[in-house]
Motif scaffolding. Sequence first.
Motif, PDB file in Angstrom:
ATOM      1  N   ILE A 153       0.835  -1.210   0.000  1.00 62.30           N
ATOM      2  CA  ILE A 153       0.000   0.000   0.000  1.00 62.30           C
ATOM      3  C   ILE A 153       0.862   1.251   0.000  1.00 62.30           C
ATOM      4  N   LEU A 154       1.877   1.288   0.865  1.00 62.13           N
ATOM      5  CA  LEU A 154       2.722   2.487   0.954  1.00 62.13           C
ATOM      6  C   LEU A 154       3.601   2.654  -0.278  1.00 62.13           C
ATOM      7  N   LEU A 155       4.080   1.547  -0.848  1.00 62.32           N
ATOM      8  CA  LEU A 155       4.864   1.660  -2.078  1.00 62.32           C
ATOM      9  C   LEU A 155       3.983   2.044  -3.267  1.00 62.32           C
ATOM     10  N   SER A 156       2.694   1.732  -3.191  1.00 64.06           N
ATOM     11  CA  SER A 156       1.762   2.203  -4.230  1.00 64.06           C
ATOM     12  C   SER A 156       1.599   3.717  -4.163  1.00 64.06           C
ATOM     13  N   LYS A 157       1.627   4.257  -2.945  1.00 67.42           N
ATOM     14  CA  LYS A 157       1.491   5.704  -2.761  1.00 67.42           C
ATOM     15  C   LYS A 157       2.803   6.441  -3.027  1.00 67.42           C
ATOM     16  N   HIS A 158       3.911   5.753  -2.859  1.00 64.25           N
ATOM     17  CA  HIS A 158       5.231   6.392  -3.006  1.00 64.25           C
ATOM     18  C   HIS A 158       6.006   5.668  -4.107  1.00 64.25           C
ATOM     19  N   GLN A 159       5.678   6.031  -5.347  1.00 67.70           N
ATOM     20  CA  GLN A 159       6.240   5.350  -6.502  1.00 67.70           C
ATOM     21  C   GLN A 159       7.760   5.500  -6.595  1.00 67.70           C
ATOM     22  N   ASN A 160       8.290   6.591  -6.073  1.00 64.90           N
ATOM     23  CA  ASN A 160       9.745   6.781  -6.112  1.00 64.90           C
ATOM     24  C   ASN A 160      10.464   5.711  -5.287  1.00 64.90           C
ATOM     25  N   TRP A 161       9.903   5.381  -4.124  1.00 64.63           N
ATOM     26  CA  TRP A 161      10.507   4.341  -3.298  1.00 64.63           C
ATOM     27  C   TRP A 161      10.271   2.962  -3.899  1.00 64.63           C
ATOM     28  N   GLN A 162       9.147   2.773  -4.570  1.00 65.78           N
ATOM     29  CA  GLN A 162       8.915   1.502  -5.256  1.00 65.78           C
ATOM     30  C   GLN A 162       9.957   1.305  -6.345  1.00 65.78           C
ATOM     31  N   ALA A 163      10.252   2.381  -7.073  1.00 69.87           N
ATOM     32  CA  ALA A 163      11.245   2.293  -8.153  1.00 69.87           C
ATOM     33  C   ALA A 163      12.641   2.025  -7.598  1.00 69.87           C
ATOM     34  N   ARG A 164      12.976   2.681  -6.480  1.00 73.79           N
ATOM     35  CA  ARG A 164      14.295   2.479  -5.876  1.00 73.79           C
ATOM     36  C   ARG A 164      14.447   1.035  -5.377  1.00 73.79           C
ATOM     37  N   ALA A 165      13.393   0.506  -4.778  1.00 78.90           N
ATOM     38  CA  ALA A 165      13.439  -0.872  -4.286  1.00 78.90           C
ATOM     39  C   ALA A 165      13.577  -1.856  -5.439  1.00 78.90           C
ATOM     40  N   ARG A 166      12.836  -1.616  -6.524  1.00 83.93           N
ATOM     41  CA  ARG A 166      12.894  -2.515  -7.694  1.00 83.93           C
ATOM     42  C   ARG A 166      14.291  -2.490  -8.312  1.00 83.93           C
ATOM     43  N   GLU A 167      14.854  -1.305  -8.423  1.00 82.58           N
ATOM     44  CA  GLU A 167      16.201  -1.189  -8.999  1.00 82.58           C
ATOM     45  C   GLU A 167      17.211  -1.990  -8.174  1.00 82.58           C
ATOM     46  N   GLU A 168      17.103  -1.912  -6.858  1.00 84.97           N
ATOM     47  CA  GLU A 168      18.018  -2.650  -5.995  1.00 84.97           C
ATOM     48  C   GLU A 168      17.831  -4.154  -6.166  1.00 84.97           C
ATOM     49  N   VAL A 169      16.576  -4.593  -6.214  1.00 88.19           N
ATOM     50  CA  VAL A 169      16.284  -6.023  -6.352  1.00 88.19           C
ATOM     51  C   VAL A 169      16.800  -6.553  -7.683  1.00 88.19           C
ATOM     52  N   LEU A 170      16.566  -5.815  -8.770  1.00 89.08           N
ATOM     53  CA  LEU A 170      17.006  -6.269 -10.090  1.00 89.08           C
ATOM     54  C   LEU A 170      18.527  -6.278 -10.189  1.00 89.08           C
ATOM     55  N   GLN A 171      19.182  -5.313  -9.569  1.00 92.28           N
ATOM     56  CA  GLN A 171      20.650  -5.309  -9.565  1.00 92.28           C
ATOM     57  C   GLN A 171      21.200  -6.506  -8.799  1.00 92.28           C
ATOM     58  N   MET A 172      20.514  -6.886  -7.734  1.00 88.69           N
ATOM     59  CA  MET A 172      20.990  -7.979  -6.881  1.00 88.69           C
ATOM     60  C   MET A 172      20.686  -9.348  -7.492  1.00 88.69           C
ATOM     61  N   PHE A 173      19.485  -9.519  -8.054  1.00 95.06           N
ATOM     62  CA  PHE A 173      19.041 -10.860  -8.478  1.00 95.06           C
ATOM     63  C   PHE A 173      18.700 -10.971  -9.956  1.00 95.06           C
ATOM     64  N   GLY A 174      18.527  -9.848 -10.651  1.00 93.25           N
ATOM     65  CA  GLY A 174      17.967  -9.916 -11.989  1.00 93.25           C
ATOM     66  C   GLY A 174      16.553 -10.458 -11.905  1.00 93.25           C
ATOM     67  N   LYS A 175      16.217 -11.405 -12.751  1.00 96.50           N
ATOM     68  CA  LYS A 175      14.905 -12.056 -12.680  1.00 96.50           C
ATOM     69  C   LYS A 175      14.986 -13.443 -12.022  1.00 96.50           C
ATOM     70  N   ASN A 176      16.112 -13.742 -11.405  1.00 94.73           N
ATOM     71  CA  ASN A 176      16.297 -15.031 -10.749  1.00 94.73           C
ATOM     72  C   ASN A 176      15.623 -15.047  -9.376  1.00 94.73           C
ATOM     73  N   VAL A 177      15.354 -16.252  -8.886  1.00 94.12           N
ATOM     74  CA  VAL A 177      14.776 -16.389  -7.546  1.00 94.12           C
ATOM     75  C   VAL A 177      15.794 -15.869  -6.521  1.00 94.12           C
ATOM     76  N   PRO A 178      15.396 -14.966  -5.633  1.00 86.99           N
ATOM     77  CA  PRO A 178      16.336 -14.397  -4.661  1.00 86.99           C
ATOM     78  C   PRO A 178      16.978 -15.469  -3.784  1.00 86.99           C
ATOM     79  N   ASP A 179      18.257 -15.253  -3.455  1.00 85.83           N
ATOM     80  CA  ASP A 179      18.967 -16.161  -2.562  1.00 85.83           C
ATOM     81  C   ASP A 179      19.120 -15.511  -1.192  1.00 85.83           C
ATOM     82  N   PHE A 180      19.473 -16.317  -0.209  1.00 86.03           N
ATOM     83  CA  PHE A 180      19.490 -15.878   1.191  1.00 86.03           C
ATOM     84  C   PHE A 180      20.502 -14.756   1.424  1.00 86.03           C
ATOM     85  N   GLU A 181      21.711 -14.908   0.891  1.00 87.00           N
ATOM     86  CA  GLU A 181      22.730 -13.885   1.111  1.00 87.00           C
ATOM     87  C   GLU A 181      22.318 -12.560   0.493  1.00 87.00           C
ATOM     88  N   GLY A 182      21.758 -12.624  -0.708  1.00 80.23           N
ATOM     89  CA  GLY A 182      21.339 -11.395  -1.380  1.00 80.23           C
ATOM     90  C   GLY A 182      20.234 -10.683  -0.622  1.00 80.23           C
TER      91      GLY A 182
END
Length: 522
Positions: free
Chosen positions: A346-375
């Motif tokens: 809900i909060l990331l829907s209201k704050h698209q800038n933070w949603q974009a920042r979180a997505r960028e971090e996730v994609l840099q860390m994992f790409g489209k692969n299933v996330p691993d524990f260390e990451g």
Amino acid sequence: METVTASSILISVVCIILVTGLIKVVNWVWFRPKKLEKCFRQQGLPGTSYQFLIGDMKDYASIRTQALENPMNGFSNDYVSRVDPLGHQHSTKFGTDYFVWAGPMPMISISKPELIREAFTKMQEFRKAKFNPVFDKLFPGLVSYEGEKWAKHRKIINPAFHMEKLKLMLPAFGDSCLEMINKWEMVVAETGSGELDAWLELTKLTADVISRAAFGSSYEEGQRIFELLKEQTDLALLMIHSLYIPGYRYIPTPKNRRFKRLEDQIHTSLRAIINKRKEEIEAGEAVKTDLLGILMDSNLKEIQQVDGNNKYQHLGMSITEVVEECKLFYLAGQETTSTLLVWTLILLSKHQNWQARAREEVLQMFGKNVPDFEGLNHLKTVIMILNEVLRLYPPAFQLSRMIYKDTTLGALSIPSGTMITFPIYSVHRNKEVWGDDALEFKPDRFSEGISNAARGNNAFFPFGWGPRICVGERFAMAETKMALSMILQRFSFELSPSYAHAPTSVIFLQPQHGAQIVLHRL
């Protein structure tokens, strides 16, 4: 003559018993509350005047019903007047610390962080509140125990939540999340966008995760148990919101009978799974890496401790106690994670800038692969966001403790029979602690960690504090990071025009009318 004398003695005894009982009742409903009220005021603690028998319960019920009739007018993180309207009125009138009345029982509300830390550290003096046996049935096991029994259970359960054990459970988290993601892909299949109720979806997800993580290959049986628990919880909430009368639960009313049947069904199903697993362990099969397997292995090691005389000390948990801990895994684990996830979306829907920042971090860390524990453990932006969500929308928005013998808290003398409530939502939005922007969603306040977020104050209590801090905190955070990362990898999302912002407390803080979001395929 002897008969007359015996009758006279019997009548006298009965009269004495009745008079003694009457004196105790009158003292309970009037003299003692008035004495305590005077005691509090003499210490400079403000509060409401005691009303015979009902205290502030009538006002609480009526004002809460009125507050929940309509959603909030627009989106705001300042929802306290809706979730706890009477508490909001009292804190506005009396300040951070004050007393009210739950019938004849005094309740002191404490919002000063230093006093909360002190209370959570003094486990012997500030004990878990036992104000309704129905509530204890919902949350049995570790959270309701005290003293040596609590210490024993905590020792046995702790290994199930060590980081290396959580790492072994991560595939179960991923399987459940992938099933949900595939369903969401079908929602956006035709046009690239689609609407769904994230609250319903995430509730199903976290129930599935608990079933898999707790019972492994038996998770389908686990899902049936969750359905029974959900029905029992809904029934219990109706019972809890009624005035508690000691002994009433033993009267065979339709609600009481239904509650008992559900309790028996849940225990029967859990016992069947546990006994099957016990037979496997005794037959020499390898210990499974789910919660139940780790718990039973830890329990077996505790049972088979050898003393100096080479005799076994039976220090472990009974099968009934293992059943209660499994039940606690379900309800507390599922509710905590689903509420954290839904408020995050809900909060990331209201704050698209933070949603974009979180997505960028996730994609840099994992790409489209299933996330691993260390990451997952190195997602700095995601962790900042989750901490800020926990600050603004803590799952358990209020915690309580009971005083069973006279004690002190700071400079305050607290008599036996007093309940202490800690409104976590109030502490987390205190402007003196968090700054003038305390009501705003600003995850970067956690950029230098939790200890530096509140101007150097330890005022962050989403999972409690001290020795009794929630044992499942790491489990909840690992599951949440996995689910959020997989959602961000595949979708962007925004609130639907049909979404109505209406936080409410049903044991945990949740959206009263659901969380309608619009998904967009990336």
